[in-house]
Design a protein around this motif. Sequence first.
Motif, short mmCIF file in Angstrom:
data_model
loop_
_atom_site.label_atom_id
_atom_site.label_comp_id
_atom_site.label_asym_id
_atom_site.label_seq_id
_atom_site.Cartn_x
_atom_site.Cartn_y
_atom_site.Cartn_z
N GLY A 49 11.00 2.79 -3.48
CA GLY A 49 10.45 1.50 -3.85
C GLY A 49 11.30 0.73 -4.83
O GLY A 49 10.83 -0.26 -5.41
N VAL A 114 -2.43 -5.85 3.16
CA VAL A 114 -1.59 -5.36 2.07
C VAL A 114 -1.40 -6.48 1.05
O VAL A 114 -1.11 -7.63 1.41
N GLU A 230 2.26 4.96 4.15
CA GLU A 230 1.98 4.96 2.71
C GLU A 230 2.84 5.97 1.95
O GLU A 230 2.87 5.96 0.72
N LYS A 231 3.55 6.85 2.65
CA LYS A 231 4.46 7.77 1.98
C LYS A 231 5.71 7.06 1.48
O LYS A 231 6.50 7.65 0.75
N ARG A 233 7.03 4.16 -0.84
CA ARG A 233 6.55 3.32 -1.93
C ARG A 233 6.88 1.85 -1.72
O ARG A 233 6.17 0.98 -2.23
N TRP A 236 3.85 0.17 -0.26
CA TRP A 236 2.55 0.16 -0.94
C TRP A 236 2.06 -1.26 -1.14
O TRP A 236 0.87 -1.54 -1.06
N LYS A 237 2.98 -2.17 -1.43
CA LYS A 237 2.70 -3.59 -1.52
C LYS A 237 3.79 -4.34 -0.77
O LYS A 237 4.86 -3.78 -0.49
#
Length: 262
Positions: A49, A114, A230-231, A233, A236-237
Amino acid sequence: MRTPYPSDISREQFEAIRPLLENARKKTSPRRVDLYDVFCAVLYLLKSGCQWRMLPSEFPKWRTVHAYFSIWSEPRKDGSLLTQALKKNQVGAARVKQGRNDSPTLLIVDAQSVKNTDTAGQKGYDAGKKVSGIKRHIAVDTLGLPHAIAVTTAEVTDRSGALEALKGSHADLSRVLSVLADSGYTGQPFAQGVQACVGATVQIAKRSELHRFAVMPKRWIVERSFAWLEKCRRLWKNCERKLDTSLQFIQFAFLTLLLRRL
């Protein structure tokens, strides 16, 4: 030799898609970077991420990595190189490896809203889930492998987004006979749209009338596919300025998942 990272795939796994990625541009001079290191750099960014400028110095320069990712994401006649590597290379091969036909007869559709970050360029508001951002629409088979993906702003309905995803991949869905969805896809217009797009019927999986928790048959498969995303990062957004960039990162995540299974 650089230090390996937990996010890396092996060179043997990368060889499955190396020829496709090498043909992105005609070589007019010897390549100065290793495509494997470039691919692993994008994978590091996706899994951790981090920002492009924060890539470890052991990888090629971040501008070089970003340039290669942009080339792999360019729209082409048969889709971007990442789309081709995922759908026409790895998804079909994974199904055949499981003793299945390379094209499914049943698809399961769902959407995921999201939230956006301040750097995201496009957004909408999902009034149902109270989310300001984007929406991911995917159609997976009974193995959880993606066959149609679309990314829209959050105000787009699940039905419209699913039709957009199916239309973008209708040429590869000729064997699909049925599409399974939840109650959010109820309605004759959606059923007619699916019939016109891929020639399939729509099945609606209804919840228990007793209002108790129960796993709906086959519906959990698409939720597991979202859990796989979702693994990463980075997912995630939504922090991408363009919707297509978000789409390419989703395809990159699924592609890596399949390469690790080789």
